[in-house]
Enzyme design. Structure first.
Site, PDB file in Angstrom:
ATOM      1  N   ASP A  73       0.431   3.812   1.491  1.00  0.00           N
ATOM      2  CA  ASP A  73       0.477   4.269   3.043  1.00  0.00           C
ATOM      3  C   ASP A  73       1.642   4.375   3.200  1.00  0.00           C
ATOM      4  OD1 ASP A  73       0.028   4.200   6.284  1.00  0.00           O
ATOM      5  OD2 ASP A  73      -1.772   4.182   5.358  1.00  0.00           O
ATOM      6  N   CYS A 121      -5.721   0.150   6.902  1.00  0.00           N
ATOM      7  CA  CYS A 121      -6.414   0.731   5.486  1.00  0.00           C
ATOM      8  C   CYS A 121      -6.757   1.989   5.571  1.00  0.00           C
ATOM      9  CB  CYS A 121      -5.979  -0.412   5.200  1.00  0.00           C
ATOM     10  SG  CYS A 121      -5.694  -0.063   2.813  1.00  0.00           S
ATOM     11  N   HIS A 175      -2.477  -4.162   5.220  1.00  0.00           N
ATOM     12  CA  HIS A 175      -2.207  -3.790   6.627  1.00  0.00           C
ATOM     13  C   HIS A 175      -3.163  -2.890   7.723  1.00  0.00           C
ATOM     14  CE1 HIS A 175      -2.684   0.687   5.562  1.00  0.00           C
ATOM     15  NE2 HIS A 175      -2.368   0.991   4.636  1.00  0.00           N
ATOM     16  N   CYS A 227       0.991  -1.310   0.211  1.00  0.00           N
ATOM     17  CA  CYS A 227      -0.139   0.139  -0.171  1.00  0.00           C
ATOM     18  C   CYS A 227       0.766   0.965  -0.249  1.00  0.00           C
ATOM     19  CB  CYS A 227      -0.669  -0.010   1.347  1.00  0.00           C
ATOM     20  SG  CYS A 227      -1.635   1.507   1.216  1.00  0.00           S
ATOM     21  N   ARG A 258       2.658   5.025   6.862  1.00  0.00           N
ATOM     22  CA  ARG A 258       2.918   3.824   7.458  1.00  0.00           C
ATOM     23  C   ARG A 258       3.558   2.646   7.489  1.00  0.00           C
ATOM     24  NH1 ARG A 258      -2.549   4.510  10.441  1.00  0.00           N
ATOM     25  NH2 ARG A 258      -2.926   4.197   7.940  1.00  0.00           N
TER      26      ARG A 258
END
Length: 214
Positions: free
Chosen positions: A47, A104, A101, A45, A49
């Site tokens: 993302d 999400c 994750h 992803c 993080r």
């Protein structure tokens, strides 16, 4: 702190990182300058993080990466398809990881019904997964439903890979391995999913999807 000052800070810290890395691994940068030979293709992803090289404890050059919103894989995605082709055929990676994750945003969006513009088109595969698991999801708490969707999305990504001709050839010819992972943002740990394929399903998939030169 403004975005500009954040970028300037990052550039300064890059110089510190480069110096420290060169001291700890004197040959790393010169080796990377001559080419790459990663063993892992990571499909994850976008993302912020979930920085794959960091959470794996690896170094630059160890992981070839494709990231998009909610780590969605579908056969018509030319960007992902090109990455997979290059990684498998030319870099000859030994492992492909599909990683979702917790927390999400893409999964949470697919579990809701708010209009999101262009993102709605991108999230169609996730909404299809939601439909397939709708009755199960309705019996779960919000957090449990999100986790179920994250896992289902990873397993769907593995399914798409197993039906990719390039991946099929590499699995057969040189033992390319596929892995499905979920990263728990709350604790920083990766959890591996069971991606084993039933023998009957494997036979059917190969018969339907494996192609050969004329």
């Amino acid at each position: 702190m403004s975005n500009e000052s954040t970028v300037k800070l990052a550039i300064r810290q890059n110089k510190q990182w480069a110096q420290k890395t060169a001291e700890e691994h004197p040959k790393l940068f010169s080796t990377l300058a001559s080419g790459q030979s990663p063993e892992i293709l990571w499909i994850g992803c976008s993302d912020s993080r979930v920085p794959e090289t960091t959470i794996l404890g690896l170094k630059p050059g160890d992981v070839f990466v494709h990231r998009n919103i909610a780590n969605i894989l579908h056969p018509g995605d030319l960007s992902a398809g090109s990455v997979i082709e290059y990684a498998v055929v030319h870099l000859k990676v030994k492992h492909i990881v599909v990683c979702g994750h917790t927390s999400c945003g893409g999964v949470n969006a697919a579990l809701g019904n708010q209009k999101l513009g262009l993102l709605d088109t991108w999230l169609v595969p996730l909404r299809s997964l939601r439909r397939q698991h709708l009755q199960t999801l309705k019996g779960l708490s919000k957090d449990e439903a999100a986790r179920k969707m994250v896992e289902a999305n990873v397993l769907q990504g593995i399914k798409v890979l197993r039906e990719n001709g390039t991946v099929i050839d590499a699995m057969r010819d040189r033992g390319l391995d596929l892995h499905g992972l979920v990263y728990d943002i709350a604790c920083g740990e990766l959890h591996e999913l069971d991606t084993d394929e039933e023998p009957d399903h494997q036979h059917e998939r190969k018969e339907a999807c494996e192609t050969h030169h004329a």
